[in-house]
Write a protein that holds these residues in place. Structure first.
Motif, PDB file in Angstrom:
ATOM      1  N   GLN A   1       1.092  -1.424   0.226  1.00  0.00           N
ATOM      2  CA  GLN A   1       0.161  -0.327   0.278  1.00  0.00           C
ATOM      3  C   GLN A   1       0.660   1.056  -0.188  1.00  0.00           C
ATOM      4  O   GLN A   1       0.244   2.185   0.009  1.00  0.00           O
ATOM      5  CB  GLN A   1      -1.640   0.040   0.980  1.00  0.00           C
ATOM      6  CG  GLN A   1      -1.848  -0.572   1.468  1.00  0.00           C
ATOM      7  CD  GLN A   1      -1.497  -2.285   1.088  1.00  0.00           C
ATOM      8  OE1 GLN A   1      -0.707  -2.689   2.045  1.00  0.00           O
ATOM      9  NE2 GLN A   1      -2.272  -3.352   0.549  1.00  0.00           N
TER      10      GLN A   1
ATOM     11  N   SER B   1      -1.345   3.309   9.850  1.00  0.00           N
ATOM     12  CA  SER B   1      -2.920   3.448   9.438  1.00  0.00           C
ATOM     13  C   SER B   1      -2.422   3.401   7.160  1.00  0.00           C
ATOM     14  O   SER B   1      -1.707   3.588   6.829  1.00  0.00           O
ATOM     15  CB  SER B   1      -3.163   4.988   9.470  1.00  0.00           C
ATOM     16  OG  SER B   1      -3.171   5.344  10.628  1.00  0.00           O
ATOM     17  N   THR B   2      -3.574   2.004   6.872  1.00  0.00           N
ATOM     18  CA  THR B   2      -3.663   1.534   5.968  1.00  0.00           C
ATOM     19  C   THR B   2      -5.272   2.195   5.453  1.00  0.00           C
ATOM     20  O   THR B   2      -6.302   2.346   6.252  1.00  0.00           O
ATOM     21  CB  THR B   2      -3.303   0.654   5.665  1.00  0.00           C
ATOM     22  OG1 THR B   2      -2.941  -0.307   4.091  1.00  0.00           O
ATOM     23  CG2 THR B   2      -3.940  -1.152   6.284  1.00  0.00           C
ATOM     24  N   ASN B   3      -4.786   2.273   3.889  1.00  0.00           N
ATOM     25  CA  ASN B   3      -6.380   1.804   3.327  1.00  0.00           C
ATOM     26  C   ASN B   3      -6.712   0.040   2.809  1.00  0.00           C
ATOM     27  O   ASN B   3      -7.963   0.211   1.835  1.00  0.00           O
ATOM     28  CB  ASN B   3      -6.063   2.833   2.110  1.00  0.00           C
ATOM     29  CG  ASN B   3      -5.054   2.163   1.075  1.00  0.00           C
ATOM     30  OD1 ASN B   3      -4.475   1.251   0.964  1.00  0.00           O
ATOM     31  ND2 ASN B   3      -4.962   3.466   0.274  1.00  0.00           N
ATOM     32  N   ASP B   4      -6.138  -0.340   3.222  1.00  0.00           N
ATOM     33  CA  ASP B   4      -6.634  -2.008   3.249  1.00  0.00           C
ATOM     34  C   ASP B   4      -5.709  -2.910   4.104  1.00  0.00           C
ATOM     35  O   ASP B   4      -4.890  -3.635   3.744  1.00  0.00           O
ATOM     36  CB  ASP B   4      -5.124  -2.569   2.195  1.00  0.00           C
ATOM     37  CG  ASP B   4      -6.176  -3.510   1.546  1.00  0.00           C
ATOM     38  OD1 ASP B   4      -6.627  -4.627   1.789  1.00  0.00           O
ATOM     39  OD2 ASP B   4      -6.227  -4.407  -0.075  1.00  0.00           O
ATOM     40  N   THR B   5      -6.935  -2.970   5.402  1.00  0.00           N
ATOM     41  CA  THR B   5      -5.900  -3.620   7.160  1.00  0.00           C
ATOM     42  C   THR B   5      -5.785  -4.558   6.454  1.00  0.00           C
ATOM     43  O   THR B   5      -4.919  -6.091   7.206  1.00  0.00           O
ATOM     44  CB  THR B   5      -7.056  -3.113   8.074  1.00  0.00           C
ATOM     45  OG1 THR B   5      -8.671  -3.315   6.898  1.00  0.00           O
ATOM     46  CG2 THR B   5      -7.141  -1.851   7.932  1.00  0.00           C
TER      47      THR B   5
ATOM     48  N   GLY C   1     -12.477  -2.445  15.208  1.00  0.00           N
ATOM     49  CA  GLY C   1     -12.231  -2.335  14.569  1.00  0.00           C
ATOM     50  C   GLY C   1     -10.438  -1.962  14.441  1.00  0.00           C
ATOM     51  O   GLY C   1      -9.919  -1.592  13.147  1.00  0.00           O
ATOM     52  N   TYR C   2     -10.354  -1.708  15.492  1.00  0.00           N
ATOM     53  CA  TYR C   2      -8.040  -1.663  15.550  1.00  0.00           C
ATOM     54  C   TYR C   2      -7.756  -3.189  16.003  1.00  0.00           C
ATOM     55  O   TYR C   2      -8.901  -3.723  16.730  1.00  0.00           O
ATOM     56  CB  TYR C   2      -7.864  -1.284  16.514  1.00  0.00           C
ATOM     57  CG  TYR C   2      -6.526  -0.176  17.281  1.00  0.00           C
ATOM     58  CD1 TYR C   2      -6.541   0.884  16.636  1.00  0.00           C
ATOM     59  CD2 TYR C   2      -6.136  -1.276  18.018  1.00  0.00           C
ATOM     60  CE1 TYR C   2      -5.248   1.085  16.250  1.00  0.00           C
ATOM     61  CE2 TYR C   2      -4.641  -1.387  18.181  1.00  0.00           C
ATOM     62  CZ  TYR C   2      -4.276   0.590  17.368  1.00  0.00           C
ATOM     63  OH  TYR C   2      -3.223   1.228  17.436  1.00  0.00           O
TER      64      TYR C   2
ATOM     65  N   SER D   1      -7.378   1.823   9.885  1.00  0.00           N
ATOM     66  CA  SER D   1      -8.189   1.841   8.212  1.00  0.00           C
ATOM     67  C   SER D   1      -7.751   4.295   8.594  1.00  0.00           C
ATOM     68  O   SER D   1      -8.259   4.218   9.443  1.00  0.00           O
ATOM     69  CB  SER D   1      -9.937   1.244   8.324  1.00  0.00           C
ATOM     70  OG  SER D   1      -9.725   2.165   6.889  1.00  0.00           O
TER      71      SER D   1
ATOM     72  N   GLU E   1      -9.786   5.880   7.087  1.00  0.00           N
ATOM     73  CA  GLU E   1     -11.590   5.612   6.171  1.00  0.00           C
ATOM     74  C   GLU E   1     -11.851   6.778   6.746  1.00  0.00           C
ATOM     75  O   GLU E   1     -12.519   7.272   6.260  1.00  0.00           O
ATOM     76  CB  GLU E   1     -12.521   4.258   6.596  1.00  0.00           C
ATOM     77  CG  GLU E   1     -14.042   4.811   6.659  1.00  0.00           C
ATOM     78  CD  GLU E   1     -14.321   3.478   6.856  1.00  0.00           C
ATOM     79  OE1 GLU E   1     -15.665   3.645   6.908  1.00  0.00           O
ATOM     80  OE2 GLU E   1     -14.024   2.781   7.893  1.00  0.00           O
TER      81      GLU E   1
ATOM     82  N   PRO F   1      -0.951   5.737   3.364  1.00  0.00           N
ATOM     83  CA  PRO F   1      -0.818   4.232   4.431  1.00  0.00           C
ATOM     84  C   PRO F   1       0.483   5.244   4.962  1.00  0.00           C
ATOM     85  O   PRO F   1       1.570   5.671   4.563  1.00  0.00           O
ATOM     86  CB  PRO F   1      -0.909   3.675   3.544  1.00  0.00           C
ATOM     87  CG  PRO F   1      -1.112   3.375   2.452  1.00  0.00           C
ATOM     88  CD  PRO F   1      -1.174   5.316   1.910  1.00  0.00           C
TER      89      PRO F   1
END
Length: 250
Positions: A105, A135-139, A164-165, A180, A182, A190
């Motif tokens: 990412q 922090s990423t857009n694809d966990t 969600g963590y 995320s 998000e 990321p």
């Protein structure tokens, strides 16, 4: 990694009580910052692997380093898993061996194969590292990647209110986290973010701002404690937190 290492040493020394000085030429001027006489972080000028100064200069940034038994094996695993090698493995005298990599990412991280130097000598105290967070857009993709690259597992956080963590764990022990992008501002790439433990995030934030830092997220309360996100005067982003003590088992 900053354009002006001495200015960074002065800023963090005043903020966290570190002691550090520009290193000798054979280390590229690398400064090992200490707290209570033990290493807690490193500061260096931006430079290419051959020792030349990049043009243009890259942005100031903190880099999270993950420990590895073999830089070369990790590099291969990164390539096989879809990541990239930004700076291939290199010896740092007899201290150890390092490389700088990116995940699929685009989040940048380093790996360190220890020689005589093992890394941070103090953690989880005021002025020292306490956490690293991706922090990423694809966990899901990040979990698969880092699980293939290093012996880590990924489990949902059990902290109340941390929906969600994800925790990065080694041998059942939490060593970092993932969330995320998000809810991040649009365009946020990321990235890994270092957290430094502090006794009073509000006073540290005020002191950092007086010294020329930018406050990206003013102090706020969250499930793990009270924290703030700052950018030092040269733009390197970091977080500070007064962590909440875990509840004792019943």
């Amino acid at each position: 990694m900053v354009p002006d290492p001495q200015a960074a040493i002065d800023f963090y020394s005043d903020l966290f009580g570190w002691a550090g000085e520009i290193g000798p030429p054979d280390t590229g001027g690398y400064a090992v910052c200490e707290l209570k006489g033990k290493p807690v972080a490193g500061i260096m000028a931006a430079m290419n692997p051959d020792g030349t100064v990049p043009d243009p200069l890259p942005p100031a940034v903190w880099t999270t380093y993950l420990s590895t038994d073999s830089v070369e094996a990790t590099e291969k695993a990164v390539r096989d898993a879809g990541g990239q090698v930004m700076m291939p493995g290199m010896d740092v005298m007899d201290l150890g061996r390092m490389a700088v990599l990116t995940d699929p990412q685009g989040a940048v991280f380093g790996v360190w194969e220890a020689g005589e130097f093992y890394g941070a000598g103090i953690v989880n105290e005021h002025g020292a590292l306490i956490w690293n967070e991706l922090s990423t857009n694809d966990t899901a993709g990040a979990s698969e990647f880092y699980g293939r690259v290093l012996p880590m597992t990924f489990v949902p956080s059990e902290m109340e209110g941390a929906g969600g963590y994800t925790e990065f764990q080694v041998d059942g022990r939490a060593v970092g986290g993932m969330m995320s992008l998000e809810k991040a501002p649009p365009g946020t790439p990321p990235h890994w973010l270092p957290y430094f433990n502090v006794d009073d995030p509000d006073s540290i934030t005020a002191a950092a701002e007086r010294a020329g830092a930018n406050v990206l997220a003013p102090p706020f309360d969250m499930v793990a404690g009270r924290m703030a996100v700052l950018a030092d005067p040269q733009g390197a982003v970091f977080a500070v937190i007064a962590a909440t003590e875990p509840e004792p088992p019943v």
